[in-house]
Design a protein around this motif. Structure first.
Motif, PDB file in Angstrom:
ATOM      1  N   VAL A 272       0.636  -1.176   0.012  1.00 33.57           N
ATOM      2  CA  VAL A 272      -0.033  -0.057  -0.080  1.00 33.57           C
ATOM      3  C   VAL A 272       0.816   1.343  -0.212  1.00 33.57           C
ATOM      4  O   VAL A 272       0.506   2.100  -0.588  1.00 33.57           O
ATOM      5  CB  VAL A 272      -0.935  -0.001   1.036  1.00 33.57           C
ATOM      6  N   ILE A 273       1.912   1.351   0.783  1.00 31.95           N
ATOM      7  CA  ILE A 273       2.643   2.491   0.902  1.00 31.95           C
ATOM      8  C   ILE A 273       3.551   2.656  -0.201  1.00 31.95           C
ATOM      9  O   ILE A 273       3.949   3.612  -0.595  1.00 31.95           O
ATOM     10  CB  ILE A 273       3.988   2.177   2.199  1.00 31.95           C
ATOM     11  N   GLY A 274       3.782   1.473  -1.073  1.00 31.06           N
ATOM     12  CA  GLY A 274       4.731   1.659  -2.179  1.00 31.06           C
ATOM     13  C   GLY A 274       6.175   1.056  -2.117  1.00 31.06           C
ATOM     14  O   GLY A 274       7.071   1.427  -2.808  1.00 31.06           O
ATOM     15  N   PHE A 275       6.372   0.706  -0.891  1.00 30.49           N
ATOM     16  CA  PHE A 275       7.826   0.179  -0.518  1.00 30.49           C
ATOM     17  C   PHE A 275       8.284  -0.751  -1.296  1.00 30.49           C
ATOM     18  O   PHE A 275       9.495  -1.093  -1.794  1.00 30.49           O
ATOM     19  CB  PHE A 275       7.989  -0.080   0.967  1.00 30.49           C
ATOM     20  N   ILE A 276       7.341  -1.804  -1.773  1.00 30.79           N
ATOM     21  CA  ILE A 276       7.628  -2.893  -2.789  1.00 30.79           C
ATOM     22  C   ILE A 276       6.512  -3.084  -3.738  1.00 30.79           C
ATOM     23  O   ILE A 276       5.384  -2.456  -3.461  1.00 30.79           O
ATOM     24  CB  ILE A 276       7.580  -4.210  -1.815  1.00 30.79           C
ATOM     25  N   ARG A 277       6.808  -3.604  -4.993  1.00 35.69           N
ATOM     26  CA  ARG A 277       5.924  -3.686  -5.964  1.00 35.69           C
ATOM     27  C   ARG A 277       5.438  -5.011  -5.939  1.00 35.69           C
ATOM     28  O   ARG A 277       6.134  -6.013  -5.747  1.00 35.69           O
ATOM     29  CB  ARG A 277       6.470  -3.240  -7.489  1.00 35.69           C
TER      30      ARG A 277
END
Length: 588
Positions: A397-402
């Motif tokens: 959700v945060i975009g730390f991982i895809r």
């Protein structure tokens, strides 16, 4: 200075470190050239003094006009006096260039750290990265300074001395070209052996340091069980090894100093005797002053050659630090936002479409076949056993991982096409452990919100149930919280983290175990604050305490990376499934 947007324009990792140093110093190349010229002039007394001494001796021995003596003395006095201002100018030119290079390198490092993925930071120790920014860059600076200062001094002495010998007594040039390197080689070999013993002694001292640290940590256990004698006996063995290593090193130091002194002086006596015999018999027209000059130059040139050889470890260590820094500067794990859609508004609709994610070092996916649609303003809670995949979902959700499979949509747009930096301006995260820096309460709450005035900060603190304790502090908003908020309780730190989230007015809110480490009273205050924070925002909550997620719009029960159940608290209890089992375990 570097900026988060600017790519690095040099292949630090793949280039030879010498080329990298040339790249880093290119902006100051004119200052460095001027520093070389200034150093050559200021260092000239070292290689001019034997020549002027020879001139003075010849004036006395040959009863030449006394004016030559005054001229020689005047010249040497002048170059000695101008050494002071020239040295200050040299320091400004060289050390200023080196410090700017170090600052540029550190700026590039911290910039790259901001660009590297969260996965990289999870894998690489913060202590390692800190060492690269502080110690490795300092090692590079030291190498350049020492190489420039010591190496340039040795080179100018060798060059100047050999030129003077070639002009004044050319017959002795071959002698010096053989004798000086040979003597320097003998001294360097002795030093190499000494360096090995120095390394051994350093390792013994490091072992002692480790044992002392271990002993101090074990003191409560040692005292409680009456094992003081045992602990001291263990230390005695380490202390004896340090003593033996130190004595060996001292003895070797004495041998080295004596042998080096004997070798250099024997060579000096031989050269002096040979030059004196040549002068005595008038073979090559060598004067008494020439004899003294040649004797002085032998020691000076031998020391210079030895100095150059001794720089090898310093240079090797410095170049290795350049390579070490390059490991970070050329690490490929960057968050790529270039050319992607920038966001100036977010509604907060999030949709997982058969999303899967597997970490590089594991065969089993952390999340698999995950499908969930979240409406704007909805609160979704994730519960389940450790390793179920809850934190992985938050990181997605945060975009730390895809996602490694499937799609994750934000307001209908695939997040892989979005500039995540602009998206995160609409996101706030309240982690399990509040992350505060060593500054004031005002600075921590308004971090990244430079335009926030005092009323805005106080309003955020009031909504976070934090204003009451802040107003009781001696300096109020200007109270220093200490490193990592050490001067505050866990509940106080967490309420400051909530105030920091509130002041940003996020559209998407992520709460990762925000109350798990708190006592009952602190949890109640934090829960009240979270109630205000959740209002009107799309919220994702992970919690082990099910009491904290009862009010969520939907609760997602996860297991083995999959969704097991979805529903409200009451619905899930009526089903009697996985959620009911978790709830019964906590109630029991």
């Amino acid at each position: 200075m570097a900026s988060p947007e600017r790519p690095l324009d040099h292949r630090y990792r793949d280039e030879h470190p010498v080329r990298t140093l040339a790249y880093l110093l290119r902006a100051d190349r004119r200052r460095l050239a001027a520093a070389v010229v200034v150093f050559t002039v200021k260092h000239s007394p070292v290689w001019l003094l034997p020549l002027i001494t020879a001139s003075i001796i010849d004036t006395v021995v040959q009863h030449a006009p006394i004016g030559q003596l005054w001229l020689s003395a005047g010249v040497i006095m002048f170059i000695l006096v101008v050494n002071y201002p020239l040295h200050l100018l040299y320091v400004r030119l060289l050390y200023g260039s080196v410090r700017r290079m170090g600052t540029t390198l550190r700026s590039a490092l911290v910039t790259r750290m901001q660009q590297l993925s969260i996965g990289y930071h999870a894998r690489v120790s913060a202590g390692v990265l800190q060492a690269k920014v502080v110690r490795d860059v300092e090692t590079v600076e030291t190498m350049v300074q020492q190489t420039a200062e010591t190496g340039l001094g040795a080179i100018t002495v060798l060059t100047g001395g050999l030129i003077i010998i070639a002009v004044r007594t050319p017959e002795f040039v071959p002698v010096f070209l053989v004798v000086v390197p040979a003597a320097a080689f003998v001294v360097a070999r002795l030093r190499a052996r000494l360096r090995t013993h120095n390394e051994h002694f350093r390792l013994e001292v490091e072992t002692l340091s480790s044992k002392v640290t271990e002993m101090t940590r074990l003191i409560p256990v040692t005292r409680a069980h009456g094992l003081e004698g045992k602990a001291l006996h263990r230390m005695d063995g380490t202390l004896r090894r340090v003593l033996q290593s130190a004595l060996r090193l001292d003895l070797l130091n004495g041998r080295f100093a004596s042998l080096a002194w004997v070798v250099l002086n024997i060579v000096g006596v031989l050269v002096l005797t040979g030059a004196a015999l040549i002068s005595y018999y008038g073979v090559w027209g060598v004067s008494a002053g020439d004899v003294v000059m040649l004797s002085a130059f032998l020691t000076t040139l031998t020391n210079s050659t030895t100095t150059l050889v001794g720089l090898a470890p310093v240079i090797t260590k410095g170049l290795e630090s350049v390579r070490s820094v390059g490991e970070v500067l050329q690490a490929p794990e960057l968050e790529d936002n270039e050319g992607k859609t920038k966001l100036d508004a977010v509604r907060g609709a999030v949709a997982f479409q058969r999303v899967g994610y597997a970490y590089d070092d594991t065969e089993r996916p952390a999340v698999r076949d995950f499908t969930l649609s979240v409406a704007p303003g909805e609160t979704i809670a994730f519960v389940g056993a450790s390793g179920a995949g809850k934190s992985t979902v938050l990181n997605l959700v945060i975009g730390f991982i895809r996602p490694t499979s499937g799609r994750l949509l934000l307001d209908g747009a695939d997040m892989s096409t979005l500039d995540l930096r602009t998206y995160r301006k609409f996101v706030s995260v309240v982690p399990q452990e509040s992350i505060l820096f060593d500054g004031t309460i005002r600075e921590n709450v308004a971090y990244g919100m430079d335009d926030a005035d005092e009323d805005t900060v106080r309003a955020a603190l009031r909504d976070a149930n934090a204003l009451e304790f802040v107003d009781r502090l001696p300096q109020g908003l200007d109270t220093m919280v200490g490193e990592r908020g050490a001067r505050l309780s866990g509940g106080q730190k967490q309420r400051l983290a909530i105030a920091r989230a509130l002041i940003r007015d996020p559209k998407v809110l992520v709460l990762d175990e925000a109350t798990s480490a708190l006592d009952t009273q602190s949890e109640a205050l934090v829960q009240q604050a979270l109630g205000r924070l959740l209002h009107g925002r799309t919220t994702f909550v992970v919690a082990h305490r099910l009491s904290t997620v009862r009010g969520a719009d939907r609760i997602v029960v996860m297991g083995d990376g999959r969704i097991q159940e979805i529903g409200t608290h009451e619905e899930l209890l009526r089903r009697g499934g996985a959620y009911t089992a978790l709830h019964s375990g906590q109630v029991a």
